[in-house]
Write a protein that holds these residues in place. Structure first.
Motif, PDB file in Angstrom:
ATOM      1  N   VAL A 188       0.839  -1.205   0.000  1.00 44.99           N
ATOM      2  CA  VAL A 188       0.000   0.000   0.000  1.00 44.99           C
ATOM      3  C   VAL A 188       0.872   1.251   0.000  1.00 44.99           C
ATOM      4  CG1 VAL A 188      -1.636   1.343   1.368  1.00 44.99           C
ATOM      5  CG2 VAL A 188      -2.001  -1.106   1.057  1.00 44.99           C
ATOM      6  N   ILE A 189       1.914   1.261   0.833  1.00 43.52           N
ATOM      7  CA  ILE A 189       2.797   2.440   0.904  1.00 43.52           C
ATOM      8  C   ILE A 189       3.530   2.625  -0.418  1.00 43.52           C
ATOM      9  CG2 ILE A 189       4.819   3.405   2.048  1.00 43.52           C
ATOM     10  CD1 ILE A 189       3.891   2.008   4.612  1.00 43.52           C
ATOM     11  N   LYS A 190       3.913   1.513  -1.053  1.00 41.07           N
ATOM     12  CA  LYS A 190       4.579   1.621  -2.357  1.00 41.07           C
ATOM     13  C   LYS A 190       3.628   2.186  -3.405  1.00 41.07           C
ATOM     14  CE  LYS A 190       7.219  -1.046  -5.733  1.00 41.07           C
ATOM     15  NZ  LYS A 190       7.660  -2.394  -6.170  1.00 41.07           N
ATOM     16  N   ALA A 191       2.333   1.817  -3.325  1.00 43.39           N
ATOM     17  CA  ALA A 191       1.344   2.328  -4.279  1.00 43.39           C
ATOM     18  C   ALA A 191       1.129   3.826  -4.120  1.00 43.39           C
ATOM     19  CB  ALA A 191       0.022   1.585  -4.100  1.00 43.39           C
ATOM     20  N   ILE A 227      -4.985   6.384  -2.899  1.00 45.58           N
ATOM     21  CA  ILE A 227      -4.793   5.381  -3.943  1.00 45.58           C
ATOM     22  C   ILE A 227      -6.149   5.046  -4.551  1.00 45.58           C
ATOM     23  CG2 ILE A 227      -2.731   4.376  -2.868  1.00 45.58           C
ATOM     24  CD1 ILE A 227      -4.434   2.114  -1.812  1.00 45.58           C
ATOM     25  N   SER A 228      -6.108   4.446  -5.721  1.00 48.06           N
ATOM     26  CA  SER A 228      -7.346   4.103  -6.420  1.00 48.06           C
ATOM     27  C   SER A 228      -7.823   2.718  -6.007  1.00 48.06           C
ATOM     28  CB  SER A 228      -7.121   4.157  -7.931  1.00 48.06           C
ATOM     29  OG  SER A 228      -6.191   3.150  -8.317  1.00 48.06           O
ATOM     30  N   MET A 229      -9.075   2.439  -6.326  1.00 43.91           N
ATOM     31  CA  MET A 229      -9.631   1.124  -6.022  1.00 43.91           C
ATOM     32  C   MET A 229      -8.940   0.048  -6.862  1.00 43.91           C
ATOM     33  SD  MET A 229     -11.746  -0.122  -3.922  1.00 43.91           S
ATOM     34  CE  MET A 229     -12.357  -1.773  -3.588  1.00 43.91           C
ATOM     35  N   GLU A 230      -8.500   0.416  -8.059  1.00 43.04           N
ATOM     36  CA  GLU A 230      -7.781  -0.545  -8.902  1.00 43.04           C
ATOM     37  C   GLU A 230      -6.459  -0.953  -8.254  1.00 43.04           C
ATOM     38  OE1 GLU A 230      -7.195  -3.201 -11.757  1.00 43.04           O
ATOM     39  OE2 GLU A 230      -9.024  -1.984 -11.552  1.00 43.04           O
ATOM     40  N   GLN A 231      -5.798  -0.009  -7.603  1.00 43.00           N
ATOM     41  CA  GLN A 231      -4.564  -0.340  -6.892  1.00 43.00           C
ATOM     42  C   GLN A 231      -4.836  -1.247  -5.699  1.00 43.00           C
ATOM     43  OE1 GLN A 231      -3.375   3.846  -6.440  1.00 43.00           O
ATOM     44  NE2 GLN A 231      -1.442   3.364  -7.487  1.00 43.00           N
ATOM     45  N   VAL A 232      -5.964  -1.021  -5.032  1.00 40.09           N
ATOM     46  CA  VAL A 232      -6.359  -1.903  -3.919  1.00 40.09           C
ATOM     47  C   VAL A 232      -6.583  -3.325  -4.432  1.00 40.09           C
ATOM     48  CG1 VAL A 232      -8.146  -2.377  -2.199  1.00 40.09           C
ATOM     49  CG2 VAL A 232      -7.331  -0.041  -2.521  1.00 40.09           C
ATOM     50  N   LEU A 233      -7.260  -3.450  -5.574  1.00 43.55           N
ATOM     51  CA  LEU A 233      -7.498  -4.778  -6.154  1.00 43.55           C
ATOM     52  C   LEU A 233      -6.187  -5.442  -6.563  1.00 43.55           C
ATOM     53  CD1 LEU A 233     -10.631  -4.013  -8.386  1.00 43.55           C
ATOM     54  CD2 LEU A 233     -10.585  -5.309  -6.246  1.00 43.55           C
ATOM     55  N   GLU A 234      -5.246  -4.642  -7.065  1.00 42.60           N
ATOM     56  CA  GLU A 234      -3.940  -5.198  -7.458  1.00 42.60           C
ATOM     57  C   GLU A 234      -3.186  -5.736  -6.240  1.00 42.60           C
ATOM     58  OE1 GLU A 234       0.178  -3.742  -9.696  1.00 42.60           O
ATOM     59  OE2 GLU A 234      -1.590  -2.439  -9.659  1.00 42.60           O
ATOM     60  N   VAL A 235      -3.229  -4.979  -5.148  1.00 44.46           N
ATOM     61  CA  VAL A 235      -2.586  -5.442  -3.907  1.00 44.46           C
ATOM     62  C   VAL A 235      -3.285  -6.695  -3.389  1.00 44.46           C
ATOM     63  CG1 VAL A 235      -2.092  -4.844  -1.502  1.00 44.46           C
ATOM     64  CG2 VAL A 235      -1.765  -3.138  -3.297  1.00 44.46           C
ATOM     65  N   GLY A 249      -3.151   5.002   7.023  1.00 40.96           N
ATOM     66  CA  GLY A 249      -3.605   6.386   7.136  1.00 40.96           C
ATOM     67  C   GLY A 249      -3.952   7.038   5.816  1.00 40.96           C
ATOM     68  N   CYS A 250      -4.044   6.250   4.745  1.00 45.65           N
ATOM     69  CA  CYS A 250      -4.336   6.821   3.428  1.00 45.65           C
ATOM     70  C   CYS A 250      -5.824   6.676   3.104  1.00 45.65           C
ATOM     71  CB  CYS A 250      -3.497   6.150   2.349  1.00 45.65           C
ATOM     72  SG  CYS A 250      -3.892   4.411   2.092  1.00 45.65           S
ATOM     73  N   THR A 251      -6.243   7.327   2.045  1.00 45.04           N
ATOM     74  CA  THR A 251      -7.627   7.234   1.578  1.00 45.04           C
ATOM     75  C   THR A 251      -7.674   6.436   0.278  1.00 45.04           C
ATOM     76  OG1 THR A 251      -7.407   9.332   0.393  1.00 45.04           O
ATOM     77  CG2 THR A 251      -8.265   9.414   2.645  1.00 45.04           C
ATOM     78  N   VAL A 252      -8.876   5.963  -0.075  1.00 45.41           N
ATOM     79  CA  VAL A 252      -9.075   5.202  -1.308  1.00 45.41           C
ATOM     80  C   VAL A 252     -10.148   5.921  -2.122  1.00 45.41           C
ATOM     81  CG1 VAL A 252      -9.721   2.986  -2.304  1.00 45.41           C
ATOM     82  CG2 VAL A 252      -8.455   3.055  -0.157  1.00 45.41           C
ATOM     83  N   GLU A 253      -9.795   6.319  -3.323  1.00 42.42           N
ATOM     84  CA  GLU A 253     -10.696   7.113  -4.179  1.00 42.42           C
ATOM     85  C   GLU A 253     -11.195   8.368  -3.460  1.00 42.42           C
ATOM     86  OE1 GLU A 253     -11.082   6.533  -7.243  1.00 42.42           O
ATOM     87  OE2 GLU A 253     -10.589   4.407  -7.530  1.00 42.42           O
ATOM     88  N   GLY A 254     -10.356   8.907  -2.579  1.00 42.21           N
ATOM     89  CA  GLY A 254     -10.708  10.123  -1.848  1.00 42.21           C
ATOM     90  C   GLY A 254     -11.627   9.886  -0.663  1.00 42.21           C
ATOM     91  N   ASP A 255     -12.020   8.646  -0.397  1.00 38.73           N
ATOM     92  CA  ASP A 255     -12.946   8.336   0.699  1.00 38.73           C
ATOM     93  C   ASP A 255     -12.228   7.569   1.803  1.00 38.73           C
ATOM     94  OD1 ASP A 255     -15.053   9.501  -0.696  1.00 38.73           O
ATOM     95  OD2 ASP A 255     -15.505   7.616  -1.746  1.00 38.73           O
ATOM     96  N   ASP A 256     -12.849   7.562   2.961  1.00 39.94           N
ATOM     97  CA  ASP A 256     -12.336   6.763   4.082  1.00 39.94           C
ATOM     98  C   ASP A 256     -12.486   5.283   3.724  1.00 39.94           C
ATOM     99  OD1 ASP A 256     -11.925   5.392   6.498  1.00 39.94           O
ATOM    100  OD2 ASP A 256     -12.628   7.096   7.674  1.00 39.94           O
ATOM    101  N   PRO A 257     -11.440   4.481   3.865  1.00 43.12           N
ATOM    102  CA  PRO A 257     -11.552   3.052   3.520  1.00 43.12           C
ATOM    103  C   PRO A 257     -12.666   2.328   4.271  1.00 43.12           C
ATOM    104  CG  PRO A 257      -9.261   3.661   3.842  1.00 43.12           C
ATOM    105  CD  PRO A 257     -10.079   4.840   4.257  1.00 43.12           C
ATOM    106  N   ARG A 258     -13.029   2.812   5.462  1.00 40.60           N
ATOM    107  CA  ARG A 258     -14.104   2.168   6.229  1.00 40.60           C
ATOM    108  C   ARG A 258     -15.465   2.324   5.550  1.00 40.60           C
ATOM    109  NH1 ARG A 258     -11.643   4.513  11.807  1.00 40.60           N
ATOM    110  NH2 ARG A 258     -11.164   6.159  10.309  1.00 40.60           N
ATOM    111  N   GLU A 259     -15.627   3.429   4.824  1.00 41.57           N
ATOM    112  CA  GLU A 259     -16.877   3.615   4.083  1.00 41.57           C
ATOM    113  C   GLU A 259     -16.972   2.604   2.939  1.00 41.57           C
ATOM    114  OE1 GLU A 259     -17.093   7.627   2.787  1.00 41.57           O
ATOM    115  OE2 GLU A 259     -17.095   8.481   4.825  1.00 41.57           O
ATOM    116  N   LEU A 260     -15.849   2.319   2.295  1.00 42.93           N
ATOM    117  CA  LEU A 260     -15.839   1.319   1.224  1.00 42.93           C
ATOM    118  C   LEU A 260     -16.061  -0.085   1.788  1.00 42.93           C
ATOM    119  CD1 LEU A 260     -12.846   2.684  -0.905  1.00 42.93           C
ATOM    120  CD2 LEU A 260     -15.284   2.959  -1.346  1.00 42.93           C
TER     121      LEU A 260
END
Length: 202
Positions: free
Chosen positions: A118-121, A141-149, A177-188
């Motif tokens: 995640v930090i590398k992304a 990071i983007s959701m596509e990067q999350v799927l790649e990880v 401590g990062c966000t995903v697509e600009g949102d809190d990861p907990r919301e996703l």
């Protein structure tokens, strides 16, 4: 005479015979002999895996590598140089490296954790960890990067489905401590649980 009388008296007081010499007990060999463990390198054909925690792109301390690779017949200094060379793509990040040792030759491969991926992304600039402390990873990071990880971590995930692995990576994003697509990861995570966000099976 008086001298002869004294001599007779002294002779009567002396012991008549020397005490019998006690026979010394025969030495018995110990029932169990402790064999000292001798640290020897494995057989030339044997293959062994050793995992070490290193900072990417940096030569680690020889004193920390010596106890792990020394008994295998390897040079800690050479292994340190090989680790720095093979982890340069992870410069500044804490990663786990796998050493496959055979015939006193080590093959280095990186076994990254979810946090390191995640930090590398985030593609943050390199910081000297000796000068900069308590780094805040507040990127996005983007959701596509999350799927790649998640695809990389899938073989080591305990989740039954891919959606569960994605939930794990989103939890790692919360810890980093990062966000995903600009949102809190907990919301996703809630959106995945409610079925609002569909995750591909592979």
């Amino acid at each position: 005479s008086l001298v002869r009388a004294l001599a007779r008296g002294l002779s009567s007081m002396a012991p008549s015979a020397a005490p019998a010499r006690m026979a010394s007990a025969p030495r018995r060999s110990p029932a169990h002999v402790r064999a000292h463990a001798v640290c020897r390198p494995p057989a030339p054909t044997a293959s062994r895996a050793v995992y070490v925690r290193v900072t990417g792109g940096e030569v680690g301390a020889v004193s920390s590598l010596a106890p792990k690779v020394g008994p295998l017949g390897l040079s800690p200094k050479k292994i340190g140089d090989d680790l720095a060379k093979n982890t340069k793509d992870w410069k500044g990040l804490k990663v786990t490296a796998k050493l496959e040792v055979q015939n006193r030759q080590a093959k280095v491969s990186v076994v990254p954790s979810a946090a390191a991926l995640v930090i590398k992304a985030l593609k943050e600039p390199f910081r000297d960890r000796k000068k900069v402390k308590h780094v805040q990873h507040s990127g996005n990071i983007s959701m596509e990067q999350v799927l790649e990880v998640a695809r990389i971590m899938r073989p080591r995930s305990m989740a039954r489905e891919m959606s569960g692995t994605v939930m794990e990576i989103l939890g790692t994003c919360v810890s980093v401590g990062c966000t995903v697509e600009g949102d809190d990861p907990r919301e996703l995570q809630e959106a995945i649980q409610n079925g609002e966000l569909e995750i591909p099976s592979a």
